[in-house]
Motif scaffolding. Structure first.
Motif, PDB file in Angstrom:
ATOM      1  N   LEU A  66       0.848  -1.187  -0.065  1.00 27.79           N
ATOM      2  CA  LEU A  66      -0.093   0.114   0.107  1.00 27.79           C
ATOM      3  C   LEU A  66       0.696   1.471  -0.091  1.00 27.79           C
ATOM      4  CD1 LEU A  66      -2.869  -0.918   2.646  1.00 27.79           C
ATOM      5  CD2 LEU A  66      -2.682  -1.409   0.158  1.00 27.79           C
ATOM      6  N   LEU A  67       2.112   1.012  -0.464  1.00 28.06           N
ATOM      7  CA  LEU A  67       2.958   2.225  -0.454  1.00 28.06           C
ATOM      8  C   LEU A  67       2.735   2.934  -1.882  1.00 28.06           C
ATOM      9  CD1 LEU A  67       6.419   0.878   0.823  1.00 28.06           C
ATOM     10  CD2 LEU A  67       4.823   2.204   1.995  1.00 28.06           C
ATOM     11  N   ASP A  68       2.121   2.241  -2.750  1.00 24.53           N
ATOM     12  CA  ASP A  68       1.859   2.723  -4.230  1.00 24.53           C
ATOM     13  C   ASP A  68       0.425   2.388  -4.573  1.00 24.53           C
ATOM     14  OD1 ASP A  68       2.308   3.982  -6.375  1.00 24.53           O
ATOM     15  OD2 ASP A  68       4.095   2.751  -7.113  1.00 24.53           O
ATOM     16  N   ASP A 119      -6.361   8.305   2.170  1.00 25.42           N
ATOM     17  CA  ASP A 119      -4.815   8.250   2.709  1.00 25.42           C
ATOM     18  C   ASP A 119      -4.828   7.581   4.002  1.00 25.42           C
ATOM     19  OD1 ASP A 119      -1.762   8.600   2.528  1.00 25.42           O
ATOM     20  OD2 ASP A 119      -2.614   9.819   4.262  1.00 25.42           O
ATOM     21  N   ASP A 120      -5.967   8.220   4.969  1.00 33.26           N
ATOM     22  CA  ASP A 120      -6.013   7.950   6.420  1.00 33.26           C
ATOM     23  C   ASP A 120      -6.268   6.553   6.357  1.00 33.26           C
ATOM     24  OD1 ASP A 120      -5.516  10.111   7.479  1.00 33.26           O
ATOM     25  OD2 ASP A 120      -7.448  10.543   8.252  1.00 33.26           O
ATOM     26  N   SER A 150      -3.132   4.275   5.158  1.00 35.86           N
ATOM     27  CA  SER A 150      -2.110   4.398   6.341  1.00 35.86           C
ATOM     28  C   SER A 150      -2.533   3.619   7.575  1.00 35.86           C
ATOM     29  CB  SER A 150      -1.968   5.643   6.889  1.00 35.86           C
ATOM     30  OG  SER A 150      -1.832   6.625   6.032  1.00 35.86           O
ATOM     31  N   HIS A 151      -3.721   3.620   7.887  1.00 35.10           N
ATOM     32  CA  HIS A 151      -4.024   2.523   9.019  1.00 35.10           C
ATOM     33  C   HIS A 151      -4.102   1.259   8.764  1.00 35.10           C
ATOM     34  CE1 HIS A 151      -6.565   2.750  12.986  1.00 35.10           C
ATOM     35  NE2 HIS A 151      -6.992   1.691  12.462  1.00 35.10           N
ATOM     36  N   ARG A 206      -1.990   0.015   6.610  1.00 34.95           N
ATOM     37  CA  ARG A 206      -0.632  -0.442   6.724  1.00 34.95           C
ATOM     38  C   ARG A 206      -0.147  -0.646   8.048  1.00 34.95           C
ATOM     39  NH1 ARG A 206       0.417   3.642   2.951  1.00 34.95           N
ATOM     40  NH2 ARG A 206       0.876   5.138   4.707  1.00 34.95           N
ATOM     41  N   ASN A 207      -0.604   0.224   9.105  1.00 31.01           N
ATOM     42  CA  ASN A 207      -0.027   0.102  10.182  1.00 31.01           C
ATOM     43  C   ASN A 207      -0.488  -1.280  11.115  1.00 31.01           C
ATOM     44  OD1 ASN A 207      -0.658   1.016  13.417  1.00 31.01           O
ATOM     45  ND2 ASN A 207       1.118   2.112  12.538  1.00 31.01           N
ATOM     46  N   PHE A 237       6.987  -4.186   7.426  1.00 32.43           N
ATOM     47  CA  PHE A 237       7.872  -4.033   6.446  1.00 32.43           C
ATOM     48  C   PHE A 237       9.106  -4.604   6.960  1.00 32.43           C
ATOM     49  CE2 PHE A 237       4.908  -0.987   4.435  1.00 32.43           C
ATOM     50  CZ  PHE A 237       4.855  -1.562   3.133  1.00 32.43           C
ATOM     51  N   MET A 239       7.883   3.033  17.142  1.00 37.35           N
ATOM     52  CA  MET A 239       7.390   3.661  15.963  1.00 37.35           C
ATOM     53  C   MET A 239       5.949   3.391  15.631  1.00 37.35           C
ATOM     54  SD  MET A 239       9.763   5.783  13.622  1.00 37.35           S
ATOM     55  CE  MET A 239       9.607   4.826  12.062  1.00 37.35           C
ATOM     56  N   PRO A 240       5.928   2.327  15.076  1.00 39.04           N
ATOM     57  CA  PRO A 240       4.687   1.919  14.388  1.00 39.04           C
ATOM     58  C   PRO A 240       3.356   1.641  15.490  1.00 39.04           C
ATOM     59  CG  PRO A 240       6.017  -0.046  14.456  1.00 39.04           C
ATOM     60  CD  PRO A 240       6.992   1.042  14.977  1.00 39.04           C
ATOM     61  N   ARG A 286       3.194   3.636  18.108  1.00 41.56           N
ATOM     62  CA  ARG A 286       2.832   4.942  18.279  1.00 41.56           C
ATOM     63  C   ARG A 286       1.478   5.432  17.418  1.00 41.56           C
ATOM     64  NH1 ARG A 286       4.270   8.217  22.683  1.00 41.56           N
ATOM     65  NH2 ARG A 286       6.370   7.561  23.169  1.00 41.56           N
ATOM     66  N   TYR A 287       1.791   4.951  15.915  1.00 42.81           N
ATOM     67  CA  TYR A 287       0.417   5.390  15.160  1.00 42.81           C
ATOM     68  C   TYR A 287      -0.871   4.837  15.241  1.00 42.81           C
ATOM     69  CZ  TYR A 287       4.256   8.492  13.157  1.00 42.81           C
ATOM     70  OH  TYR A 287       5.083   9.342  13.087  1.00 42.81           O
ATOM     71  N   PHE A 293      -1.697   2.807  20.845  1.00 46.73           N
ATOM     72  CA  PHE A 293      -1.661   1.909  22.089  1.00 46.73           C
ATOM     73  C   PHE A 293      -1.271   2.863  23.145  1.00 46.73           C
ATOM     74  CE2 PHE A 293      -0.606  -2.145  18.999  1.00 46.73           C
ATOM     75  CZ  PHE A 293      -1.996  -2.189  19.075  1.00 46.73           C
TER      76      PHE A 293
END
Lengths: 430, 233, 411
Positions: free
Chosen positions: B53-55, B74-75, B78-79, B81-82, B87, B106-107, B109-110, B113
């Motif tokens: 889902l990067l492209d 995009d939201d 992103s969700h 993907r997260n 990756f 990092m992941p 955080r988004y 949790f």
């Protein structure tokens, strides 16, 4: 909330990591804002309304009464001769009316052991001065009798002469004559000094001493501002009967009807002078309210205004600079942004993080702006001595500074941030 | 788990159009380990980018864990993907001045949790890759193999449905490469779905299912007999 | 050098390039206009004053006691002051004045030939001619020479007659300046003529009275021999001192005056030069403010040029590496980086013409400012080029450190 803290943490981390970069950016932005702030500080005072409660009801009286028959003298004058001024005082149309001239006397407390006298800028005026200008009394009140040797003094002079105590009833000496104090004012900051905005005195302090104009004239207190005449005179005591123009008049007209009536009153007076052959000019009497009067006297200094324009340009340059620096910064952080996007951060989150970073930068900027701005203000004031102590950084200005800092920081970050959050993820990471 | 149907991806410049993917079909079920091979320029990376889902893609349909990806904002992407994708990159892509803990964090955080949950997940992910004791280290203080294991821990911490690995051993010497491959195999055995792009035929041979991408199209080559990890070693 | 390639590279970074161009152009415009203001201020300051400014000390004072309301007392003290001040070591002469040169406004009156009828409309500047009352040495004390006729003498003193109430009977003798003489008597000599202020017995050289007035009226002055005595009117003494004595004398004036009679408020004691500087303090203040701003702006521009070059290079590392691999020398690379900056500067200079004019017009809405000229413009262009080049130096130098090996790396 937790996210916000995370963003703040990341921003601080970033700022620490790229110290040189952020120092450059913050310094330039802070400089731009500081210079603007210093200028705003001056402009703010210059353009402020000294008596907002009734600035639209107080009028400077300008008349065409110059008694010459030739040339062009139809432009009304704000300086009036004694008999014109008296005619204004005679009218009961205005709620209040005052006339005044500026003088300067030397005085000392009679009870004082020291013989040295203090210079006092003096307003020779009429009783209504205090009501019209809302002068704040600390002790006592105005004189009642326009021929009495009674004065009102300002807080500064009261401090110098009596150490700030209630000095009502005490006597002071001026030119070997005794005057009784009937009122003492509180510290009175009137900026601009609307009742004497002409002759570049709009930022002078309020006067030290107020005295009945008749008494001032009887004692020949000098005329300390513009005086024009068509005949020779030696002392102010001679000016009552002569064509000496030096008195300023202000009236308070609370209603439109009062204003119309008073205008007619002035015009018919001028007409009677014209009929008597004193002057051949069109009747052109004008009433300027306080703000119009300040504008007419160019109280907002052209030079400061010109500099303000330049500071705005400078701020623009600083924003451009910050923006291109940020563009470089986001460019070099492309990888990290790409990674965060890959890991699941949405564009919105990237944008939000950048925004928070810009707000933090803005806040740091604000701090430096206020500090540098204060220094720059002092510098400006030292270059323009007549403005000294008219302006300082007050709360309102600091808040303004903080807002400007954050806004400019955000504006600078906007385009780079949009670019960064929209960059192609897959091309940034491998 | 991952269903790509007749996907096409076209890159346009002013003068030329390149079909990076055309009529691309792939179906990966839960628990599979798929090796994607192919010559350079064949479309492997484009496939991985689309899958991750990067492209975006131009035609066809793509369903990830039951969610039709087409037309998501995009939201939402992103969700997705997260939550669903982990990756693993050839060059690890750790942030050099974040310590190991913060990198893995990092992941999470988004995902939103709370601190306790994040800590639990980070620790168990690091445990899994055998580097639990290195939380405070910076990436530069670790070897390449260890860094890649951290990167794998980062990918695992969110407990994704699918791991996407792009030449994960490309930057490693053979010993370290072997350790990383062992880790991936064992993750697969524990139930993780993995798609891995590689150009190493030996590595590919060791993987249950092989697909080859040539000129943007897929050739399924699940002809190799599955080997046990003991045999590859 | 490949300008096409450069242009293309710049086009790739439209936003950053546009920002820098705007910034350079604005800076250029501001530099030109600032220098205009500074030049204007210094021109005003350096306008010849035509009197002995360097050797004059000014003292201004007001009596604080009512005793000075007595004309005789006032006169007695004034004379004593003058005597004591003249006796100071290093002082050549001292005189009292009702007003001083280098002023705004002041004591002015209309000036005309006595035969001019009342209803003739005078030139505007003849309505406000500065009337000086001083002693007979009033002019020479300032260092102003008489060019025609004679200077005033003690016999011309009209003080006594004036205060004896014979104001209307006396016909005082006066000296006027050349410009004034020419304005009132354009076709004949003013000498010996009777004006509304008295008989003209001498014509003095022009000297600067009202620097802000236009044209000839700057130099208008009438001098009479008269000791004006008004307690509430600021009295001015001017001390003509020997060269190099100004500082020394300034220190002694106050005590000398107060020793004569202490009930005086000394408002100012300063050199005439200082008076001149203070007079133009606003012009020079504004020029200084603008100069400060200008320096800041150039600094910011240096930062920007630096960042721009730095950014560009970090973006083009590989490209530069390839060039190196293909045989470009370090010098070639340096020139490549510099030429980008120079190209930007050239564009900025073209835009700068517009911004210079725009800023000039903008400023001329609020203050008087001269039109920019081409020399100034080129000077500012030079500043931009130099500062840009300096700012690019470090990044350019760094590029030479880029190893050709980078070309073989994949990014």
């Amino acid at each position: 909330m937790e996210m916000l803290i995370y963003y703040i943490k990341l921003s601080i981390h970033n700022i620490k990591r790229h110290t040189l970069f952020f120092t450059l950016m913050i310094t330039t932005l802070a400089l731009g804002i500081a210079v603007l702030l210093a200028n705003l500080a001056i402009l703010k005072v210059m353009s402020s309304d000294p008596i907002p409660q009734k600035s639209d009801k107080i009028f400077s009286v300008n008349m065409t009464t110059w008694p010459e028959t030739k040339g062009d003298n139809s432009e009304p004058l704000h300086i009036l001769r004694y008999r014109d001024a008296m005619h204004i005082l005679k009218s009961d149309i205005p709620t209040y009316s005052l006339i005044h001239y500026e003088s300067n006397v030397y005085t000392r407390a009679v009870e004082s052991k020291s013989l040295s006298r203090f210079g006092a800028t003096t307003r020779a005026t009429t009783q209504a001065f205090f009501q019209l200008t809302n002068a704040p009394f600390e002790y006592g009140q105005s004189w009642e009798n326009e021929n009495a040797f009674e004065v009102v003094i300002g807080a500064d002079l009261n401090q110098k002469l009596f150490g700030g105590i209630n000095s009502v009833g005490k006597n002071i000496e001026i030119d070997n004559k005794l005057f009784r104090i009937v009122g003492v004012l509180k510290p009175w900051h009137l900026k601009p000094l609307f009742y004497h905005a002409s002759e570049r005195r709009a930022f002078n302090k309020t006067d030290d001493l107020f005295a009945p104009i008749e008494v001032a004239l009887d004692n020949s207190w000098g005329i300390g501002a513009r005086a024009s005449s068509t005949e020779m005179y030696n002392a102010s005591s001679e000016t009552r009967e002569k064509n000496v123009f030096y008195l300023q008049a202000f009236v308070q007209l609370d209603t439109q009807q009062q204003k119309t009536e008073f205008q007619n009153y002035l015009d018919s007076y001028s007409q009677s002078l014209k009929d008597a052959g004193e002057h051949p000019f069109d009747i052109n009497n004008k009433l300027y309210n306080v703000n119009e009067w300040l504008t007419k006297n160019k109280v907002v200094d052209d030079k400061i205004l010109a500099f303000a324009l330049a500071t705005l340009l400078f701020l623009a340059v600083c924003i451009f600079n910050a923006s291109s620096l940020l563009l470089a910064r986001y460019h070099s952080a492309k990888f990290e942004t790409g990674l965060r996007r890959a890991i699941g951060a949405s564009k919105k989150q990237i944008f939000l993080q950048g925004s928070i970073e810009s707000i933090i930068i803005g806040t740091i900027c604000a701090f430096f702006s206020i500090v540098i701005g204060w220094i720059f203000l002092k510098l400006s004031l030292s270059l323009f001595p007549y403005l000294t102590d008219i302006a300082n950084f007050d709360m309102q200005l600091m808040i303004m500074g903080i807002c400007i800092a954050i806004a400019t920081s955000f504006i600078s970050a906007l385009y780079p941030l949009i670019r960064a959050s929209n960059s192609n993820i897959s091309s940034e990471i491998k | 788990m991952l269903k790509m149907n007749s996907i096409s991806r076209i890159f346009r410049t002013d003068t030329i159009q390149t079909h990076a993917l055309r009529d691309f079909n792939l179906n990966v079920t839960e628990g599979e380990f798929v090796a994607v091979t192919g010559p350079s320029g064949s479309g492997k990376s484009t496939f991985l980018n689309v899958a991750g889902l990067l492209d975006t893609f131009d035609g066809g349909s793509y369903e990830l864990d039951g969610v039709n990806v087409k037309g998501l904002s995009d939201d939402e992407l992103s969700h997705l993907r997260n939550e669903k994708i982990g990756f693993i990159f050839q060059s690890y892509n750790l942030i050099p001045d974040f310590n190991i803990f913060d990198n893995v964090d990092m992941p999470l955080r988004y995902r939103g949790f709370n601190a306790k949950e994040r800590k639990r997940r980070i620790e168990s992910a690091l445990e899994l890759v055998g580097l639990a004791s290195r939380q405070k280290y910076l990436p530069s203080q670790l070897s390449g193999g260890q860094q890649q294991r951290i990167a794998i821990a980062r990918a695992l911490a969110g407990e994704p449905k699918i791991l996407l690995a792009d030449e994960p051993t490309g930057n490693l010497d053979s010993l370290m490469a072997r350790q990383v491959m062992e880790l991936l195999h064992s993750l697969n055995e524990q139930g993780s779905t993995i798609i891995m792009v590689t150009h190493d035929p030996d590595q590919a041979r060791a993987i249950k299912r092989n697909v080859q991408v040539i000129d943007g199209q897929i050739t399924d080559m699940s002809i190799y007999a599955p080997l046990t990890s003991a045999q590859t070693a | 050098m490949n300008i096409k390639a450069l242009l293309k590279a710049l086009k790739l970074r439209k936003f950053a390039t546009t920002l820098l161009l705007l910034q350079l152009a604005l800076t250029l415009g501001l530099v030109v206009n600032t220098v205009l203001l500074s030049l204007d201020a210094s021109k005003k300051l350096n306008n010849p004053l035509r009197f002995d400014v360097d050797n004059l000390v000014v003292a201004q004072l007001l009596p604080t006691s009512g005793d000075y309301r007595e004309t005789d007392y006032y006169h007695a003290i004034t004379k004593k002051d003058l005597k004591k001040l003249t006796e100071l070591d290093g002082v050549i002469s001292v005189a009292q004045y009702n007003q001083l040169p280098i002023q705004n406004g002041g004591w002015n009156g209309n000036f005309k030939d006595d035969n001019t009828p009342d209803d003739v409309i005078l030139d505007k500047d003849l309505d406000t001619v500065p009337i000086f009352y001083s002693s007979h040495i009033g002019l020479s004390n300032l260092g102003v020479d008489i060019v025609q006729g004679r200077a005033l003498t003690k016999d011309d003193d009209m003080t006594q007659d004036y205060y004896a109430g014979k104001r209307d009977e006396i016909e005082p003798n006066i000296v006027i300046t050349e410009s004034l003489a020419k304005a009132v008597y354009p076709d004949e000599s003013a000498l010996g003529k009777l004006s509304n202020h008295g008989r003209i017995v001498g014509i003095a050289k022009d000297f600067m009275v009202n620097p802000r007035w236009q044209g000839r009226s700057k130099y208008f002055a009438v001098f009479g021999n008269f000791m004006f005595a008004q307690a509430d009117f600021t009295q001015s003494y001017v001390l003509h001192v020997m060269p190099g004595q100004v500082k020394n004398i300034i220190e002694k004036v106050e005590e000398t005056i107060l020793a004569v009679q202490p009930e005086r408020d000394i408002i100012n004691i300063y050199s005439m030069k200082d008076r001149h500087n203070r007079f133009f303090s606003q012009e020079s203040g504004l020029a200084k403010l603008f100069t400060t701003l200008c320096i800041l702006m150039i600094l910011v521009t240096i930062v920007s040029s630096f960042a721009h070059a730095h950014f560009h290079i970090s973006q083009q590392r590989k490209y530069i590496g390839i060039r190196r691999a293909l045989g470009a020398t370090k010098k070639d690379i340096m020139i490549y980086v510099f030429s980008e900056n120079w190209l930007m500067s050239i564009f900025a200079c073209i835009l700068g013409i517009g911004s210079t004019i725009a800023i000039n017009i903008l400023l001329s809405q609020v203050i008087t400012i001269e039109k920019p000229d081409i020399e100034l413009y080129f000077m500012a262009v030079a500043v931009i080029f130099v500062s840009g080049t300096i700012a690019t130096w470090l990044p350019a130098y760094k590029t030479t450190k880029i190893s050709p090996v980078i070309a073989t790396h994949t990014l």
